[in-house]
Motif scaffolding. Structure first.
Motif, PDB file in Angstrom:
ATOM      1  N   LEU A  60       0.812  -1.211   0.000  1.00 43.35           N
ATOM      2  CA  LEU A  60       0.000   0.000   0.000  1.00 43.35           C
ATOM      3  C   LEU A  60       0.848   1.265   0.000  1.00 43.35           C
ATOM      4  CD1 LEU A  60      -2.700  -1.113   2.593  1.00 43.35           C
ATOM      5  CD2 LEU A  60      -3.111  -0.652   0.168  1.00 43.35           C
ATOM      6  N   TYR A  61       2.104   1.138   0.444  1.00 44.24           N
ATOM      7  CA  TYR A  61       2.980   2.304   0.541  1.00 44.24           C
ATOM      8  C   TYR A  61       4.036   2.328  -0.564  1.00 44.24           C
ATOM      9  CZ  TYR A  61       0.932   4.060   4.780  1.00 44.24           C
ATOM     10  OH  TYR A  61       0.058   4.629   5.683  1.00 44.24           O
ATOM     11  N   THR A  62       3.707   1.721  -1.703  1.00 44.27           N
ATOM     12  CA  THR A  62       4.580   1.823  -2.872  1.00 44.27           C
ATOM     13  C   THR A  62       4.715   3.287  -3.280  1.00 44.27           C
ATOM     14  OG1 THR A  62       3.869  -0.358  -3.650  1.00 44.27           O
ATOM     15  CG2 THR A  62       4.874   1.124  -5.272  1.00 44.27           C
ATOM     16  N   GLY A  63       5.942   3.759  -3.417  1.00 42.58           N
ATOM     17  CA  GLY A  63       6.180   5.157  -3.787  1.00 42.58           C
ATOM     18  C   GLY A  63       6.061   6.138  -2.638  1.00 42.58           C
ATOM     19  N   PHE A  64       6.130   5.632  -1.387  1.00 40.42           N
ATOM     20  CA  PHE A  64       5.913   6.502  -0.225  1.00 40.42           C
ATOM     21  C   PHE A  64       6.915   7.654  -0.155  1.00 40.42           C
ATOM     22  CE2 PHE A  64       7.291   7.430   4.174  1.00 40.42           C
ATOM     23  CZ  PHE A  64       6.179   8.156   4.583  1.00 40.42           C
ATOM     24  N   ARG A  65       8.193   7.361  -0.383  1.00 43.78           N
ATOM     25  CA  ARG A  65       9.204   8.420  -0.240  1.00 43.78           C
ATOM     26  C   ARG A  65       8.973   9.552  -1.241  1.00 43.78           C
ATOM     27  NH1 ARG A  65      14.655   4.851  -0.042  1.00 43.78           N
ATOM     28  NH2 ARG A  65      13.427   3.674  -1.558  1.00 43.78           N
ATOM     29  N   LEU A  66       8.606   9.185  -2.462  1.00 47.19           N
ATOM     30  CA  LEU A  66       8.312  10.221  -3.453  1.00 47.19           C
ATOM     31  C   LEU A  66       7.041  10.975  -3.087  1.00 47.19           C
ATOM     32  CD1 LEU A  66       9.139   8.209  -6.686  1.00 47.19           C
ATOM     33  CD2 LEU A  66      10.409  10.169  -5.806  1.00 47.19           C
ATOM     34  N   HIS A  67       6.053  10.258  -2.576  1.00 46.46           N
ATOM     35  CA  HIS A  67       4.809  10.889  -2.133  1.00 46.46           C
ATOM     36  C   HIS A  67       5.078  11.878  -1.006  1.00 46.46           C
ATOM     37  CE1 HIS A  67       0.335  10.747  -1.405  1.00 46.46           C
ATOM     38  NE2 HIS A  67       0.750  11.239  -0.252  1.00 46.46           N
ATOM     39  N   ALA A  68       5.880  11.448  -0.022  1.00 41.83           N
ATOM     40  CA  ALA A  68       6.197  12.316   1.112  1.00 41.83           C
ATOM     41  C   ALA A  68       6.994  13.538   0.662  1.00 41.83           C
ATOM     42  CB  ALA A  68       6.972  11.527   2.170  1.00 41.83           C
ATOM     43  N   LEU A  69       7.960  13.325  -0.243  1.00 41.25           N
ATOM     44  CA  LEU A  69       8.754  14.449  -0.750  1.00 41.25           C
ATOM     45  C   LEU A  69       7.870  15.435  -1.499  1.00 41.25           C
ATOM     46  CD1 LEU A  69      11.525  15.777  -1.262  1.00 41.25           C
ATOM     47  CD2 LEU A  69      11.745  14.316  -3.290  1.00 41.25           C
ATOM     48  N   ARG A  70       6.990  14.916  -2.337  1.00 40.78           N
ATOM     49  CA  ARG A  70       6.083  15.782  -3.092  1.00 40.78           C
ATOM     50  C   ARG A  70       5.191  16.596  -2.169  1.00 40.78           C
ATOM     51  NH1 ARG A  70       0.807  13.337  -5.657  1.00 40.78           N
ATOM     52  NH2 ARG A  70       0.349  13.528  -3.417  1.00 40.78           N
ATOM     53  N   ASP A  71       4.581  15.938  -1.172  1.00 39.56           N
ATOM     54  CA  ASP A  71       3.643  16.640  -0.299  1.00 39.56           C
ATOM     55  C   ASP A  71       4.351  17.593   0.655  1.00 39.56           C
ATOM     56  OD1 ASP A  71       1.676  15.287  -1.558  1.00 39.56           O
ATOM     57  OD2 ASP A  71       0.870  14.283   0.220  1.00 39.56           O
ATOM     58  N   THR A  72       5.557  17.241   1.094  1.00 40.36           N
ATOM     59  CA  THR A  72       6.306  18.127   1.984  1.00 40.36           C
ATOM     60  C   THR A  72       6.660  19.422   1.261  1.00 40.36           C
ATOM     61  OG1 THR A  72       7.236  16.262   3.220  1.00 40.36           O
ATOM     62  CG2 THR A  72       8.373  18.381   3.416  1.00 40.36           C
ATOM     63  N   LEU A  73       7.244  19.288   0.081  1.00 40.22           N
ATOM     64  CA  LEU A  73       7.613  20.481  -0.687  1.00 40.22           C
ATOM     65  C   LEU A  73       6.375  21.207  -1.208  1.00 40.22           C
ATOM     66  CD1 LEU A  73      10.655  19.209  -2.803  1.00 40.22           C
ATOM     67  CD2 LEU A  73      10.696  20.692  -0.789  1.00 40.22           C
ATOM     68  N   GLY A  74       5.420  20.442  -1.732  1.00 41.41           N
ATOM     69  CA  GLY A  74       4.240  21.065  -2.335  1.00 41.41           C
ATOM     70  C   GLY A  74       3.401  21.831  -1.335  1.00 41.41           C
ATOM     71  N   THR A  75       3.134  21.228  -0.175  1.00 39.20           N
ATOM     72  CA  THR A  75       2.326  21.910   0.835  1.00 39.20           C
ATOM     73  C   THR A  75       3.077  23.088   1.423  1.00 39.20           C
ATOM     74  OG1 THR A  75       1.362  19.749   1.376  1.00 39.20           O
ATOM     75  CG2 THR A  75       0.893  21.557   2.886  1.00 39.20           C
ATOM     76  N   GLY A  76       4.383  22.913   1.638  1.00 35.44           N
ATOM     77  CA  GLY A  76       5.190  24.016   2.145  1.00 35.44           C
ATOM     78  C   GLY A  76       5.198  25.195   1.189  1.00 35.44           C
TER      79      GLY A  76
END
Length: 329
Positions: free
Chosen positions: A191-207
């Motif tokens: 279920l967490y396939t691609g988690f690191r990219l997802h987290a990086l995207r949301d961290t930078l994007g939301t910030g």
């Protein structure tokens, strides 16, 4: 207020007394939770309105089409109108919780930075930094809970294309079935396939979103000229960063989509860095395939969300709130 049978208009003092009646328990609850109620209504409406664009974006990222219209036409011809709304259930269920939590984390983090005077918020750079750090904290923490749901959404959006590519019959799967399919295939890790990219995207994007929004609002509110006097608040709100952040983080989202598509299609594993190098070797435009529809979707959904949110919140204040002279906020 209706008149009593056989009587004339009510005296002015009776009308005033009626208008001054204290709000009911339900009205008090709605008023006290007006931000959450407004966010729920706005999120629901904007998610429904923008989801077809999100579905087209996902398809453009993983399959070659001659244009956005070509993608839309072929999706409709092959899957009907339901093709544009595959996977919509999960966003509808989770969007309110995610957005409410996101704003709460962002607000708390930013307020802590300002309260401890680590940042003053008195200048544009300081305001932007506080907004970025608050938003980044929100994006990072929420990615832990949203990765599995977004991966399921992508699975449902692409399952028809993947079935056609494999040459196997297409069997529609509901949201719950799709989630369980992923879990059965490899447990929580699947279920967490691609988690690191997802987290990086949301961290930078939301910030970036909140940092750009806060800095834009700081400039608007501290402008000496009356340049923004006649501009609706909803317009200045959703335009403050709704497109710029996507332009900067889109390559991360594209690589994430490729990683997840490969996993869903049982394709050989390819490292994210190798995918990035392969795509960037074809020119910058390869890294921004589907960006146009993402920009349109971002502006459209943010515009809908903020406009509906402000209208709903205003209606609650007018109809369920205390008299104007009794309000403290």
């Amino acid at each position: 207020m209706a008149e009593a049978a056989g009587s004339g208009p009510l005296p002015a003092e009776d009308v005033a007394a009626d208008a001054a009646q204290p709000p009911t328990a339900t009205q008090r609850f709605i008023y006290e939770n007006r931000n959450t109620v407004a966010a729920l209504v706005a999120s629901f409406c904007s998610t429904i309105a923008g989801f077809p664009l999100d579905s087209v974006k996902s398809r453009l990222q993983v399959k070659r089409y001659s244009s956005v219209l070509d993608c839309a036409r072929r999706t409709y011809a092959e899957e009907g109108i339901r093709g544009f709304f595959r996977g919509v259930t999960i966003p509808l269920v989770t969007i309110t919780l995610v957005r409410t939590t996101s704003f709460s984390i962002y607000t708390w983090s930013k307020d802590e930075l300002l309260r401890k005077r680590w940042l003053t918020g008195e200048t544009v750079p300081s305001t932007a930094a506080a907004g970025f750090l608050g938003g980044a904290a929100s994006g990072l923490l929420l990615s832990v809970g949203t990765t599995a749901f977004e991966y399921t959404k992508i699975k449902l959006q692409l399952e028809y294309l993947i079935a056609m590519k494999k040459g196997v019959p297409y069997v529609p799967r509901g949201t719950v079935q799709g989630f369980l399919d992923l879990y059965r295939a490899g447990g929580v890790r699947s279920l967490y396939t691609g988690f690191r990219l997802h987290a990086l995207r949301d961290t930078l994007g939301t910030g970036l979103y909140f940092g750009m929004y806060d800095s834009a609002q700081h400039i608007i509110h501290h402008s000496r000229a009356d340049l923004f006097e006649n501009v609706p608040t909803a317009v200045t709100t959703f335009l403050s960063g709704s497109v710029g952040n996507w332009a900067l983080i889109y390559p991360i989202d594209l690589v994430k989509a490729k990683v997840q598509r490969n996993a869903l299609a049982d394709a050989p594993y390819e490292r994210p860095l190798d995918i990035f190098k392969r795509l960037s070797a074809g020119g910058v435009t390869k890294l921004y395939r589907g960006l146009g529809i993402s920009a349109v979707r971002s502006v459209f959904t943010h515009g809908c969300m903020w406009s509906i949110l402000e209208q709903t919140r205003g209606a609650i204040v007018r109809n369920a709130g205390p008299p104007p002279d009794a309000r403290i906020d």
